[in-house]
Design a protein around this motif. Structure first.
Motif, PDB file in Angstrom:
ATOM      1  N   ASN A  50       0.893  -1.230   0.053  1.00 23.92           N
ATOM      2  CA  ASN A  50       0.020  -0.085   0.063  1.00 23.92           C
ATOM      3  C   ASN A  50       0.805   1.446   0.015  1.00 23.92           C
ATOM      4  OD1 ASN A  50      -1.626   2.099   0.368  1.00 23.92           O
ATOM      5  ND2 ASN A  50      -2.676   1.278   2.437  1.00 23.92           N
ATOM      6  N   SER A  51       1.066   1.729  -1.133  1.00 24.13           N
ATOM      7  CA  SER A  51       1.987   2.979  -1.099  1.00 24.13           C
ATOM      8  C   SER A  51       1.283   4.312  -0.939  1.00 24.13           C
ATOM      9  CB  SER A  51       2.626   3.088  -2.555  1.00 24.13           C
ATOM     10  OG  SER A  51       1.512   3.137  -3.590  1.00 24.13           O
ATOM     11  N   LEU A  52      -0.022   4.244  -0.630  1.00 23.20           N
ATOM     12  CA  LEU A  52      -0.747   5.557  -0.265  1.00 23.20           C
ATOM     13  C   LEU A  52      -0.280   6.047   0.991  1.00 23.20           C
ATOM     14  CD1 LEU A  52      -4.148   4.321  -1.573  1.00 23.20           C
ATOM     15  CD2 LEU A  52      -2.410   5.573  -2.656  1.00 23.20           C
ATOM     16  N   ALA A  53      -0.659   7.233   1.459  1.00 23.91           N
ATOM     17  CA  ALA A  53      -0.160   7.782   2.544  1.00 23.91           C
ATOM     18  C   ALA A  53      -1.106   7.359   3.890  1.00 23.91           C
ATOM     19  CB  ALA A  53      -0.269   9.310   2.555  1.00 23.91           C
ATOM     20  N   ARG A  54      -2.084   6.657   3.386  1.00 25.78           N
ATOM     21  CA  ARG A  54      -3.250   6.252   4.580  1.00 25.78           C
ATOM     22  C   ARG A  54      -3.673   4.766   4.179  1.00 25.78           C
ATOM     23  NH1 ARG A  54      -7.465  10.555   2.979  1.00 25.78           N
ATOM     24  NH2 ARG A  54      -8.272   9.483   1.198  1.00 25.78           N
ATOM     25  N   ASP A  55      -4.182   4.160   5.205  1.00 25.90           N
ATOM     26  CA  ASP A  55      -4.515   2.927   5.326  1.00 25.90           C
ATOM     27  C   ASP A  55      -5.733   2.824   4.120  1.00 25.90           C
ATOM     28  OD1 ASP A  55      -3.143   2.535   7.489  1.00 25.90           O
ATOM     29  OD2 ASP A  55      -4.913   2.166   8.967  1.00 25.90           O
ATOM     30  N   ALA A  56      -5.717   1.659   3.624  1.00 22.90           N
ATOM     31  CA  ALA A  56      -6.669   1.489   2.208  1.00 22.90           C
ATOM     32  C   ALA A  56      -7.303   0.094   1.959  1.00 22.90           C
ATOM     33  CB  ALA A  56      -5.940   2.069   1.203  1.00 22.90           C
ATOM     34  N   SER A  57      -8.358  -0.015   1.440  1.00 25.20           N
ATOM     35  CA  SER A  57      -8.851  -1.290   1.075  1.00 25.20           C
ATOM     36  C   SER A  57      -8.285  -1.684  -0.264  1.00 25.20           C
ATOM     37  CB  SER A  57     -10.240  -1.259   0.704  1.00 25.20           C
ATOM     38  OG  SER A  57     -10.753  -2.344   0.164  1.00 25.20           O
ATOM     39  N   CYS A  58      -7.496  -2.831  -0.280  1.00 24.70           N
ATOM     40  CA  CYS A  58      -6.719  -3.342  -1.462  1.00 24.70           C
ATOM     41  C   CYS A  58      -7.375  -4.492  -2.014  1.00 24.70           C
ATOM     42  CB  CYS A  58      -5.071  -3.296  -0.988  1.00 24.70           C
ATOM     43  SG  CYS A  58      -4.600  -1.743  -0.448  1.00 24.70           S
ATOM     44  N   ILE A  59      -6.960  -4.660  -3.366  1.00 28.48           N
ATOM     45  CA  ILE A  59      -7.261  -5.857  -4.297  1.00 28.48           C
ATOM     46  C   ILE A  59      -6.147  -6.109  -5.229  1.00 28.48           C
ATOM     47  CG2 ILE A  59      -8.624  -4.567  -5.890  1.00 28.48           C
ATOM     48  CD1 ILE A  59     -10.635  -6.981  -5.973  1.00 28.48           C
ATOM     49  N   VAL A  60      -5.766  -7.304  -5.138  1.00 27.48           N
ATOM     50  CA  VAL A  60      -4.577  -7.986  -6.349  1.00 27.48           C
ATOM     51  C   VAL A  60      -5.248  -9.124  -7.000  1.00 27.48           C
ATOM     52  CG1 VAL A  60      -3.414  -9.092  -4.321  1.00 27.48           C
ATOM     53  CG2 VAL A  60      -2.353  -8.486  -6.577  1.00 27.48           C
ATOM     54  N   THR A  61      -4.856  -9.191  -8.268  1.00 25.72           N
ATOM     55  CA  THR A  61      -5.093 -10.250  -9.006  1.00 25.72           C
ATOM     56  C   THR A  61      -4.080 -10.882  -9.861  1.00 25.72           C
ATOM     57  OG1 THR A  61      -7.568  -9.639  -9.321  1.00 25.72           O
ATOM     58  CG2 THR A  61      -6.479 -11.344 -10.913  1.00 25.72           C
ATOM     59  N   CYS A  62      -3.887 -12.178  -9.687  1.00 27.63           N
ATOM     60  CA  CYS A  62      -2.773 -12.788 -10.375  1.00 27.63           C
ATOM     61  C   CYS A  62      -3.140 -13.987 -11.226  1.00 27.63           C
ATOM     62  CB  CYS A  62      -1.464 -13.084  -9.370  1.00 27.63           C
ATOM     63  SG  CYS A  62      -0.689 -11.848  -8.408  1.00 27.63           S
ATOM     64  N   LYS A  63      -2.597 -14.011 -12.113  1.00 26.83           N
ATOM     65  CA  LYS A  63      -3.101 -15.425 -12.932  1.00 26.83           C
ATOM     66  C   LYS A  63      -1.658 -16.135 -13.712  1.00 26.83           C
ATOM     67  CE  LYS A  63      -5.912 -16.684 -17.125  1.00 26.83           C
ATOM     68  NZ  LYS A  63      -7.018 -16.356 -18.009  1.00 26.83           N
ATOM     69  N   PHE A  64      -1.593 -17.352 -13.652  1.00 30.20           N
ATOM     70  CA  PHE A  64      -0.414 -17.946 -13.951  1.00 30.20           C
ATOM     71  C   PHE A  64      -0.750 -18.962 -15.164  1.00 30.20           C
ATOM     72  CE2 PHE A  64       0.117 -16.620  -9.841  1.00 30.20           C
ATOM     73  CZ  PHE A  64       1.224 -16.067  -9.605  1.00 30.20           C
ATOM     74  N   SER A  65       0.359 -19.447 -16.008  1.00 30.92           N
ATOM     75  CA  SER A  65       0.076 -20.505 -16.965  1.00 30.92           C
ATOM     76  C   SER A  65       0.735 -21.686 -16.082  1.00 30.92           C
ATOM     77  CB  SER A  65       0.944 -19.996 -17.991  1.00 30.92           C
ATOM     78  OG  SER A  65       2.374 -20.123 -17.764  1.00 30.92           O
ATOM     79  N   THR A  66       0.437 -23.055 -16.397  1.00 31.97           N
ATOM     80  CA  THR A  66       0.980 -24.185 -15.715  1.00 31.97           C
ATOM     81  C   THR A  66       1.369 -24.852 -17.104  1.00 31.97           C
ATOM     82  OG1 THR A  66      -1.046 -25.358 -15.753  1.00 31.97           O
ATOM     83  CG2 THR A  66      -0.540 -24.089 -13.792  1.00 31.97           C
ATOM     84  N   THR A  67       2.102 -26.186 -16.634  1.00 34.55           N
ATOM     85  CA  THR A  67       2.752 -27.239 -17.655  1.00 34.55           C
ATOM     86  C   THR A  67       1.359 -27.901 -18.295  1.00 34.55           C
ATOM     87  OG1 THR A  67       2.722 -28.822 -16.031  1.00 34.55           O
ATOM     88  CG2 THR A  67       4.772 -27.483 -16.463  1.00 34.55           C
ATOM     89  N   LYS A  68       0.222 -27.869 -17.799  1.00 35.42           N
ATOM     90  CA  LYS A  68      -0.856 -28.429 -18.297  1.00 35.42           C
ATOM     91  C   LYS A  68      -1.675 -27.394 -18.990  1.00 35.42           C
ATOM     92  CE  LYS A  68      -4.983 -31.107 -17.053  1.00 35.42           C
ATOM     93  NZ  LYS A  68      -5.778 -31.560 -16.138  1.00 35.42           N
ATOM     94  N   TYR A  69      -2.097 -28.059 -20.375  1.00 37.96           N
ATOM     95  CA  TYR A  69      -2.729 -27.214 -21.543  1.00 37.96           C
ATOM     96  C   TYR A  69      -4.078 -26.600 -20.554  1.00 37.96           C
ATOM     97  CZ  TYR A  69      -5.517 -25.638 -25.153  1.00 37.96           C
ATOM     98  OH  TYR A  69      -6.457 -24.926 -26.256  1.00 37.96           O
ATOM     99  N   ASP A  70      -4.293 -25.269 -20.666  1.00 35.90           N
ATOM    100  CA  ASP A  70      -5.540 -24.652 -20.573  1.00 35.90           C
ATOM    101  C   ASP A  70      -6.084 -24.852 -18.827  1.00 35.90           C
ATOM    102  OD1 ASP A  70      -7.822 -23.122 -21.329  1.00 35.90           O
ATOM    103  OD2 ASP A  70      -9.238 -24.649 -21.387  1.00 35.90           O
ATOM    104  N   ASN A  71      -4.883 -24.865 -18.175  1.00 30.72           N
ATOM    105  CA  ASN A  71      -4.802 -24.568 -16.747  1.00 30.72           C
ATOM    106  C   ASN A  71      -4.148 -23.466 -16.128  1.00 30.72           C
ATOM    107  OD1 ASN A  71      -5.339 -24.931 -13.972  1.00 30.72           O
ATOM    108  ND2 ASN A  71      -3.630 -26.607 -13.788  1.00 30.72           N
ATOM    109  N   ASN A  72      -4.917 -22.320 -16.130  1.00 29.51           N
ATOM    110  CA  ASN A  72      -4.378 -20.887 -15.829  1.00 29.51           C
ATOM    111  C   ASN A  72      -4.988 -20.465 -14.466  1.00 29.51           C
ATOM    112  OD1 ASN A  72      -3.065 -20.764 -18.437  1.00 29.51           O
ATOM    113  ND2 ASN A  72      -4.916 -20.784 -19.288  1.00 29.51           N
ATOM    114  N   PRO A  73      -4.417 -21.101 -13.443  1.00 22.78           N
ATOM    115  CA  PRO A  73      -5.095 -20.698 -12.119  1.00 22.78           C
ATOM    116  C   PRO A  73      -4.866 -19.166 -11.819  1.00 22.78           C
ATOM    117  CG  PRO A  73      -2.807 -22.074 -11.760  1.00 22.78           C
ATOM    118  CD  PRO A  73      -3.194 -22.014 -13.248  1.00 22.78           C
TER     119      PRO A  73
END
Length: 111
Positions: A50-73
């Motif tokens: 949180n690089s803001l100057a005050r406490d905040a509500s934050c959200i993060v999303t990450c998507k990965f590829s895997t060795t299995k076709y069409d498995n992208n958690p």
């Protein structure tokens, strides 16, 4: 009895618009984040700051590829984060396949 005529007069007074009465939406700002594949390559740690100057509500999303076709958690984590702090937002498992790389990601905090 006489019929009564009514006239509607609309007067617009500059500066008295109702805009101030409507709540403005919260503004979200992009913040630094890291989606790291952990040793063993079957889980990831999602960190953000949180690089803001005050406490905040934050959200993060990450998507990965895997060795299995069409498995992208993908994972989306949200929680309050103190001002200026880096926190682990959550962890994601691959479902048994080896994670290869981060394919998408973003993070933001709302004032």
């Amino acid at each position: 009895m006489r019929p009564v005529d009514f006239q509607l007069v609309l007067v617009i007074v500059p500066g008295l618009l109702l805009i101030d009465l409507v709540p403005t939406p919260a503004s979200a700002e992009s913040v630094p984040f890291s989606c790291m594949i952990l040793p063993g390559e079957d889980a990831a740690s999602i960190l953000m700051t949180n690089s803001l100057a005050r406490d905040a509500s934050c959200i993060v999303t990450c998507k990965f590829s895997t060795t299995k076709y069409d498995n992208n958690p993908q994972i989306t984590c949200a929680k309050p984060v103190p001002a200026g702090k880096e926190v682990e937002m959550c962890r994601l498992t691959s479902g048994g396949d080896r994670m290869v790389k981060l394919t998408e990601g973003h993070a933001e905090c709302t004032k």
